[in-house]
Design a protein around this motif. Structure first.
Motif, mmCIF file in Angstrom:
data_model
loop_
_atom_site.group_PDB
_atom_site.id
_atom_site.type_symbol
_atom_site.label_atom_id
_atom_site.label_comp_id
_atom_site.label_asym_id
_atom_site.label_seq_id
_atom_site.Cartn_x
_atom_site.Cartn_y
_atom_site.Cartn_z
ATOM 1 N N ILE A 29 3.103 1.964 -5.106
ATOM 2 C CA ILE A 29 2.409 2.359 -3.822
ATOM 3 C C ILE A 29 1.694 1.252 -3.359
ATOM 4 N N SER A 30 1.653 0.614 -2.041
ATOM 5 C CA SER A 30 0.559 -0.287 -1.605
ATOM 6 C C SER A 30 -0.836 0.215 -1.327
ATOM 7 N N CYS A 31 -1.655 -0.626 -1.336
ATOM 8 C CA CYS A 31 -3.214 -0.508 -0.916
ATOM 9 C C CYS A 31 -3.381 0.144 0.365
ATOM 10 N N ASN A 32 -2.499 -0.296 1.062
ATOM 11 C CA ASN A 32 -2.558 -0.025 2.705
ATOM 12 C C ASN A 32 -1.991 1.253 2.917
ATOM 13 N N THR A 33 -1.021 1.903 1.801
ATOM 14 C CA THR A 33 -0.651 3.397 1.928
ATOM 15 C C THR A 33 -1.806 4.125 1.313
ATOM 16 N N VAL A 34 -2.367 3.853 0.522
ATOM 17 C CA VAL A 34 -3.662 4.500 -0.215
ATOM 18 C C VAL A 34 -4.621 4.696 0.883
ATOM 19 N N ALA A 66 -4.721 13.623 1.305
ATOM 20 C CA ALA A 66 -4.873 13.301 -0.107
ATOM 21 C C ALA A 66 -3.498 14.034 -0.778
ATOM 22 N N ARG A 67 -3.118 15.238 -0.333
ATOM 23 C CA ARG A 67 -2.026 15.839 -0.651
ATOM 24 C C ARG A 67 -0.656 14.878 -0.277
ATOM 25 N N SER A 68 -0.657 14.240 0.734
ATOM 26 C CA SER A 68 0.407 13.571 1.192
ATOM 27 C C SER A 68 0.540 12.370 0.284
ATOM 28 N N LEU A 69 -0.311 11.765 0.199
ATOM 29 C CA LEU A 69 -0.280 10.640 -0.977
ATOM 30 C C LEU A 69 0.042 11.083 -2.269
ATOM 31 N N TYR A 70 -0.476 12.244 -2.643
ATOM 32 C CA TYR A 70 0.058 12.840 -4.092
ATOM 33 C C TYR A 70 1.647 12.983 -4.165
ATOM 34 N N ALA A 71 2.061 13.781 -2.851
ATOM 35 C CA ALA A 71 3.510 13.751 -2.794
ATOM 36 C C ALA A 71 4.362 12.474 -2.924
ATOM 37 N N GLN A 72 3.689 11.041 -2.564
ATOM 38 C CA GLN A 72 4.381 9.958 -2.522
ATOM 39 C C GLN A 72 4.331 9.308 -3.847
ATOM 40 N N VAL A 73 3.280 9.718 -4.669
ATOM 41 C CA VAL A 73 3.250 9.067 -6.212
ATOM 42 C C VAL A 73 4.008 9.796 -7.066
ATOM 43 N N ARG A 74 4.988 9.065 -7.717
ATOM 44 C CA ARG A 74 5.778 9.806 -8.762
ATOM 45 C C ARG A 74 6.009 8.806 -9.777
ATOM 46 N N SER A 75 5.430 7.668 -9.857
ATOM 47 C CA SER A 75 5.793 7.036 -11.268
ATOM 48 C C SER A 75 4.644 6.380 -11.707
ATOM 49 N N THR A 76 4.681 5.933 -13.070
ATOM 50 C CA THR A 76 3.275 5.270 -13.729
ATOM 51 C C THR A 76 2.998 3.895 -12.712
ATOM 52 N N PRO A 77 3.916 3.114 -12.369
ATOM 53 C CA PRO A 77 3.509 2.085 -11.744
ATOM 54 C C PRO A 77 2.752 2.440 -10.304
ATOM 55 N N ASP A 78 3.100 3.401 -9.940
ATOM 56 C CA ASP A 78 2.523 3.999 -8.732
ATOM 57 C C ASP A 78 1.232 4.586 -8.949
ATOM 58 N N ARG A 79 1.109 5.147 -9.921
ATOM 59 C CA ARG A 79 -0.372 5.606 -10.372
ATOM 60 C C ARG A 79 -1.267 4.480 -10.791
ATOM 61 N N GLN A 80 -0.765 3.635 -11.352
ATOM 62 C CA GLN A 80 -1.641 2.563 -11.834
ATOM 63 C C GLN A 80 -1.805 1.554 -10.517
ATOM 64 N N ALA A 81 -0.884 1.315 -9.485
ATOM 65 C CA ALA A 81 -1.241 0.640 -8.348
ATOM 66 C C ALA A 81 -2.529 1.434 -7.406
ATOM 67 N N VAL A 82 -2.296 2.668 -7.358
ATOM 68 C CA VAL A 82 -3.285 3.373 -6.783
ATOM 69 C C VAL A 82 -4.865 3.271 -7.488
ATOM 70 N N CYS A 83 -4.808 3.382 -8.626
ATOM 71 C CA CYS A 83 -5.944 3.170 -9.370
ATOM 72 C C CYS A 83 -6.488 1.779 -9.207
ATOM 73 N N SER A 84 -5.597 0.795 -9.430
ATOM 74 C CA SER A 84 -6.021 -0.640 -8.946
ATOM 75 C C SER A 84 -6.705 -0.779 -7.621
ATOM 76 N N CYS A 85 -6.026 -0.019 -6.534
ATOM 77 C CA CYS A 85 -6.479 -0.176 -5.388
ATOM 78 C C CYS A 85 -7.957 0.397 -5.446
ATOM 79 N N VAL A 86 -8.201 1.577 -5.909
ATOM 80 C CA VAL A 86 -9.432 2.266 -5.991
ATOM 81 C C VAL A 86 -10.500 1.247 -6.595
#
Length: 120
Positions: free
Chosen positions: A29-34, A60-80
């Motif tokens: 997931i991109s930082c723009n999406t987040v 937040a729920r919509s984002l949660y629905a889009q994040v399904r992989s470890t790389p997605d979760r780690q990308a969101v974490c990095s953005c935050v």
């Protein structure tokens, strides 16, 4: 400046939301999406309140629905984390409260010290 701090806190919320999604093998997931998903949460993160607006929780729920992989979760974490470095303690506290107030269960505390590499 306050707007960028709000973005930081919202990204922390995303980390929590993303961490509970099931894995998949697609692009992160991109930082723009987040940022787009959590933009309705900015005022709540900056100023607090009794409850976040419905649009915030829906994002937040919509984002949660889009994040399904470890790389997605780690990308969101990095953005935050990239935004959290300039957030105030109050903003981080408000962001950390969002998952619970939006009815989203996460397995860790939202914090700028979260180790994104350990998120599965």
């Amino acid at each position: 400046m306050a707007k960028s701090m709000c973005s930081i806190v919202m990204l922390a919320v995303i980390i929590a939301v993303v961490s509970v999604a099931p894995p998949r093998s697609e692009a992160a997931i991109s930082c723009n999406t987040v940022a787009n998903a959590l933009s309705p949460c900015v005022n709540y993160v900056v100023y607090g309140g009794v409850a976040p607006p419905a649009e915030c929780c829906n994002g937040a729920r919509s984002l949660y629905a889009q994040v399904r992989s470890t790389p997605d979760r780690q990308a969101v974490c990095s953005c935050v984390k990239s935004v959290a470095s300039s957030a105030t303690p109050a903003m981080i506290s408000n962001a950390a409260a969002l998952p619970g107030k939006c009815g989203i269960s996460i397995p860790y505390q939202i914090s700028p010290s979260t180790d994104c590499s350990k998120i599965q």
